[in-house]
Design an enzyme around this catalytic site. Structure first.
Site, PDB file in Angstrom:
ATOM      1  N   HIS A  94       0.998  -1.206  -0.034  1.00 50.56           N
ATOM      2  CA  HIS A  94      -0.121  -0.173  -0.165  1.00 50.56           C
ATOM      3  C   HIS A  94       1.001   1.284   0.046  1.00 50.56           C
ATOM      4  O   HIS A  94       1.371   1.761   1.171  1.00 50.56           O
ATOM      5  CB  HIS A  94      -0.778   0.155   1.178  1.00 50.56           C
ATOM      6  N   HIS A 104      -0.882  -6.699  -5.201  1.00 45.67           N
ATOM      7  CA  HIS A 104      -0.856  -8.003  -4.604  1.00 45.67           C
ATOM      8  C   HIS A 104      -0.590  -8.958  -5.223  1.00 45.67           C
ATOM      9  O   HIS A 104      -0.695  -9.138  -6.456  1.00 45.67           O
ATOM     10  CB  HIS A 104      -2.552  -8.410  -3.956  1.00 45.67           C
ATOM     11  N   ASN A 106       0.539 -13.492  -5.127  1.00 48.28           N
ATOM     12  CA  ASN A 106       0.559 -14.588  -4.094  1.00 48.28           C
ATOM     13  C   ASN A 106       0.981 -15.884  -4.725  1.00 48.28           C
ATOM     14  O   ASN A 106       0.371 -15.985  -6.158  1.00 48.28           O
ATOM     15  CB  ASN A 106      -0.829 -14.995  -3.410  1.00 48.28           C
ATOM     16  N   VAL A 107       1.804 -16.800  -4.314  1.00 48.53           N
ATOM     17  CA  VAL A 107       2.123 -17.960  -5.051  1.00 48.53           C
ATOM     18  C   VAL A 107       1.925 -18.989  -3.821  1.00 48.53           C
ATOM     19  O   VAL A 107       2.396 -18.814  -2.792  1.00 48.53           O
ATOM     20  CB  VAL A 107       3.436 -17.898  -5.815  1.00 48.53           C
ATOM     21  N   GLY A 256      -6.898 -21.512  11.825  1.00 42.56           N
ATOM     22  CA  GLY A 256      -6.165 -20.948  13.046  1.00 42.56           C
ATOM     23  C   GLY A 256      -4.665 -20.399  12.747  1.00 42.56           C
ATOM     24  O   GLY A 256      -3.966 -20.360  13.540  1.00 42.56           O
ATOM     25  N   GLY A 257      -4.680 -19.556  11.831  1.00 37.50           N
ATOM     26  CA  GLY A 257      -3.362 -18.970  11.238  1.00 37.50           C
ATOM     27  C   GLY A 257      -3.138 -17.857  12.266  1.00 37.50           C
ATOM     28  O   GLY A 257      -3.816 -17.485  13.111  1.00 37.50           O
ATOM     29  N   ARG A 258      -1.900 -17.108  12.101  1.00 34.64           N
ATOM     30  CA  ARG A 258      -1.373 -16.089  12.758  1.00 34.64           C
ATOM     31  C   ARG A 258      -2.299 -14.725  12.389  1.00 34.64           C
ATOM     32  O   ARG A 258      -2.019 -14.358  11.267  1.00 34.64           O
ATOM     33  CB  ARG A 258       0.156 -15.926  12.705  1.00 34.64           C
TER      34      ARG A 258
END
Length: 298
Positions: A94, A104, A106-107, A256-258
């Site tokens: 940003h 953005h 993502n891989v 339940g990720g961070r």
């Protein structure tokens, strides 16, 4: 199939992206390693208050679990309940200057396992651009690099993944695109492991070529509070998409990720305005009326 080879490449990609972005911004990313009690962990690299990036993150995660969450098995219900291993690099930037787009990338790689059955694996990924002011040359450049990243793997990939991106990054409740898209793919396993891994690597390794030339063109563009206000308003759409539709965000929260790492994608300053419409014949109105329309840029 070699998950370890994917993990090694993802970690190297993260290190390369962070080093290049630090060189562009002039400020360092904070490195924050973490472990997940249920299994796995990762490294979050985050910048806040930089010279160029108001907030940005390049995160690596590698998590394991006993049952795929709904967001990961929605299009493949036969995999629901399987144990899994998931890893990926996720990037969100940003910039402070409203004339530099948010972006953005993502891989990611998944393996779902079940006793006495062969593992099921797939790749996913993509990149997209969210401008606040429309510049045709920027959109053409971004999409040209996206096309070139996929060209070695077949001529049909770019139009297919471009259309998929346009569909995916669309706010159904607003009936408007989030940005100008790019490419998006998921559940990729056709052609064999090496082919799919190479395609995914090409996407990740083309990101800087797609984005940094746009940064160079726009980062010195003058702006005032009116442009910042418009940026904050449009950032609200970014937040809405990520919290309502984004599969990566939903997977992280459902598994339940961070939370700090998952929500690093949120912009630092955002506003919402009731039933707001920009004045006619302004750059802001042009963005909405003729730029964010799912156009074919190349």
């Amino acid at each position: 199939m070699s998950p370890e080879s994917v993990k090694s490449w993802l970690q190297a990609l993260q290190a390369h992206l962070v080093a290049q972005l630090e060189a562009v911004d002039g400020c360092a990313f904070v490195r924050d390693g973490w472990e997940r009690p249920q299994g796995g962990g990762g490294l979050s690299c985050v910048i806040e208050g930089g010279n160029l990036f108001e907030r940005g993150g390049v995160n690596f995660s590698h998590v394991v679990g006993l049952a795929l969450p709904p967001s990961a098995s929605a299009v493949r219900p036969e995999l629901a309940g399987r144990a899994y291993e998931a890893m990926g690099v996720s990037l969100v930037l940003h910039p402070r200057n409203p004339y530099v787009p948010t972006t953005h990338m993502n891989v990611r790689f998944f393996v779902a396992t079940k006793e006495d059955e062969a593992p099921v694996w797939w790749f996913g990924g993509g990149m997209d651009l969210t401008p606040y002011y429309g510049f045709t040359e920027d959109a053409v450049h971004f999409h040209t690099v996206c096309r070139d990243a996929l060209a070695p793997f077949g001529a049909t990939h770019y139009p297919t993944y471009k259309a998929w991106c346009d569909r995916y990054f669309f706010l159904k409740h607003r009936n408007e695109p989030r940005g100008i898209g790019g490419i998006f793919f998921d559940d990729l396993n056709e052609g064999g492991f090496e082919h799919c891994q190479a395609l995914t690597r090409s996407v990740g390794e083309h990101f800087l070529a797609a984005y940094l030339p746009i940064v160079a063109r726009r980062q010195a563009h003058p702006y005032d509070q009116a442009q910042r206000d418009w940026q904050a308003y449009r950032r609200g759409r970014y937040v809405e998409f990520n919290l309502v539709f984004d599969r990566g965000t939903l997977f992280g929260l459902q598994s339940g990720g961070r939370t700090e790492s998952i929500l690093m994608s949120m912009p630092p300053q955002v506003t919402w305005r009731y039933d707001y419409h920009p004045a006619a014949d302004t750059p802001e109105a042009t963005l909405m009326d003729s730029f964010l329309t799912g156009r074919d840029w190349v």
